[in-house]
Enzyme design. Sequence first.
Site, mmCIF file in Angstrom:
data_model
loop_
_atom_site.group_PDB
_atom_site.id
_atom_site.type_symbol
_atom_site.label_atom_id
_atom_site.label_comp_id
_atom_site.label_asym_id
_atom_site.label_seq_id
_atom_site.Cartn_x
_atom_site.Cartn_y
_atom_site.Cartn_z
ATOM 1 N N LEU A 16 10.238 55.956 71.687
ATOM 2 C CA LEU A 16 10.660 54.386 71.870
ATOM 3 C C LEU A 16 10.241 54.005 73.138
ATOM 4 O O LEU A 16 9.771 53.018 73.259
ATOM 5 C CB LEU A 16 11.837 53.946 71.074
ATOM 6 C CG LEU A 16 12.269 54.564 69.964
ATOM 7 C CD1 LEU A 16 13.956 54.525 69.123
ATOM 8 C CD2 LEU A 16 12.200 53.946 69.250
ATOM 9 N N GLY A 22 12.557 59.939 81.951
ATOM 10 C CA GLY A 22 12.962 59.954 80.626
ATOM 11 C C GLY A 22 12.401 59.713 78.969
ATOM 12 O O GLY A 22 11.845 58.691 79.598
ATOM 13 N N LYS A 40 18.171 60.553 73.254
ATOM 14 C CA LYS A 40 17.915 60.079 74.926
ATOM 15 C C LYS A 40 17.448 61.674 75.958
ATOM 16 O O LYS A 40 18.361 62.485 76.157
ATOM 17 C CB LYS A 40 18.780 59.003 75.406
ATOM 18 C CG LYS A 40 18.595 57.772 74.530
ATOM 19 C CD LYS A 40 19.571 56.569 75.392
ATOM 20 C CE LYS A 40 19.161 56.131 77.162
ATOM 21 N NZ LYS A 40 19.289 55.187 77.995
ATOM 22 N N ASP A 139 26.022 49.011 82.402
ATOM 23 C CA ASP A 139 24.222 48.529 82.073
ATOM 24 C C ASP A 139 24.677 47.122 81.486
ATOM 25 O O ASP A 139 23.697 47.434 80.168
ATOM 26 C CB ASP A 139 23.440 49.532 82.042
ATOM 27 C CG ASP A 139 22.144 49.313 82.589
ATOM 28 O OD1 ASP A 139 22.151 48.109 83.040
ATOM 29 O OD2 ASP A 139 21.072 49.830 81.847
#
Length: 686
Positions: A16, A22, A40, A139
């Site tokens: 994605l 990363g 992730k 975030d």
Amino acid sequence: MNSNFLDGHYRILKVLSDGEKGKTYLVQDVNVSDNQFIVKQLCPPSSNPQTLTILHRLFARKTATLKQLGQKHDKIQKLIAYFEENEEFYIVQEFIPGNLFADEIIQGQPLSEDQVITLLSEVLEILVILHSYGVIHRDIQPANIIRRESDKKLVLVNFGTVNEAMTNTVDNLEYMPIEQVNGNLKYNSDIYALGMVAIAAMRGLPTKEISNLRSQKNNLTGEIIWRDKNLKFNSKLVKIINKMVRFDYRQRYQYATEVLDDLKKLKNVETHQQKQHDKKLLLVLMGVAGCITLSVGTWFLQSPKPVNNAEKKLYQDGLNKYDAGNYEGAIEDFNQAIELDPRNALAYNRRGNAYYRLGDYEQAQADSSQAILLNPQDANAYYDRGFAFSELGKYKEAIADYNQAIKLNSQNVYAYYGRGLARAELKDNKGAIGDFNKAIALKPQYTEAYLQRGILHRRLRQRLGAIEDFDRIIKINPSDAKAYYQRGLTQFINNQKYAALKDYTDAIKINPKYIEAYLNRGDVYSDLGNKIEATEDYNTILQIDPKFIAAYIHRAIHRFSFGDYQGAIEDYTAALKLDPNNVVAYNNRGNAYLELGNKKAANQDYSRAIAINGNNALAYYNRGVIRTKQKNKSGAIADFQKAAKLFQQQGEQDSYQDAQREIAILQNNSAPAKNTRPKSGKIEKN
């Protein structure tokens, strides 16, 4: 490892995203079902084993908290699992079918007032839960809010709390308040970010336009000028959002519950006015509105007697677990106490202490800040935040907090001690000595203050004063291994090698796993020519901790000293496997290769050291030696010139003169005098 699978059973369906920090994958768990998940990858900033150990602990705890939250609350993205593979960290998250809220913000098409209020209310309800558990999202932006396909509810995803623990950096500055950008995180940093999202929705501004908006500030107040005169919004809603995005966090809403209160009042007023217009039952409606206002004012803030008792019990249970060293358990209890009463200053303060003990200094700072906001007269909260700031390397902020703690309580011995540590870091040696003196005057048996004062005395070359401080500690507590160790370091600097050996040995007798004492005793044995004893000390360290890089490097230096160049190369290679960017290992391994006549390998190692650290003078000097041997005169002169410049900047006068001598010999094109040119490069110790 099969490149199509992660952790052996997560089959990669799609990449994605692929960034510096990363990758993010869409995967399928072949062992469980056909359900899809998000994985992730979080790349740590360093491969140093000590750093990885700290990150492992933080990663495990933060992910465990998020996993617990996701299981309890369905509007928080579920964290399914987490794992480590090849020194990289991975989290497995729930895949939520739906649309990003970012897609609902279309340029030039503002959302309606009701839509904005719904956005704020839904996300704020999630923040109430998160903050009560000590979690700051960090975030919040339109791309991290998803409208779930199944029920059209908003869900928060992509928590920065794990990402920043790994990378120690922040992205997406468009929505972040200044204190978060500066590393001074607050709970209401999330409130600011959500306010910016609301502004984007009210103006129809995509993320790329938010940066421009942030630059439009009032010259006097510094506040963002965001309201478009062509857009008609309720002035009370505008006032709420203005308070959410105040530049100064102290003037902002402190709690998500406060914003919810004001939003509920706003909605109640609108409902009230509509009923007045339709039914004209003013007296009745005033009574109803009064009841509503009363209930809203007490929402989430007041509890019946049984809940207060439960809160007190949770707080006390947390204290008991903290005292017993069960910091994770203490945090869980304080979380629940804060969930029952989000204005419990003591619970925030104590939870911050537990975070500090676990090495999560950023969270400790945030909790101490919250405790201070709730009770600005709490000297201990300032003192606690000062220590958190110090661990984060923010020494000026720490000193400001210690000053406030001392102002509130001039007898706070630990505040003087903490301020002394921070001042020492800022090279305010006089101030630091004064603070340690004051701490000792208030608490004459305070061995830690003597220890730090002794270390500072040694740094200032006041070695007799240093030894007196360490002697004092040993008199107070003959079992203080650190005092023997520090006195040993001072004795060695004074060239009292046998006295240093005795002190290191005493430290080891008290603490048989005192790695630093073994390392320094090994170095003394090596200097004295005691080959076997030195080797035994280095070997002992590696039995205690096989990943202790310094032991490999020091053993390699020891092996090099008696001509075991191949053994030295093996040790440096082992160190580089643990830390591929270790300049000392490359530089010194180059020297060993040079002694074995392998000029090519030596040159590669010196060049690698320079590539990692362009200010490594020894690597330039040593490569100059190689290039001289290879008859590369211009290259050698360039390296020696660079080395000389760096040695001079670093105050290494002898090495500077060595480099200058080599330059003169090469430029004069004359043969060196006997024994002037080194046969090998300079050794570097870490």
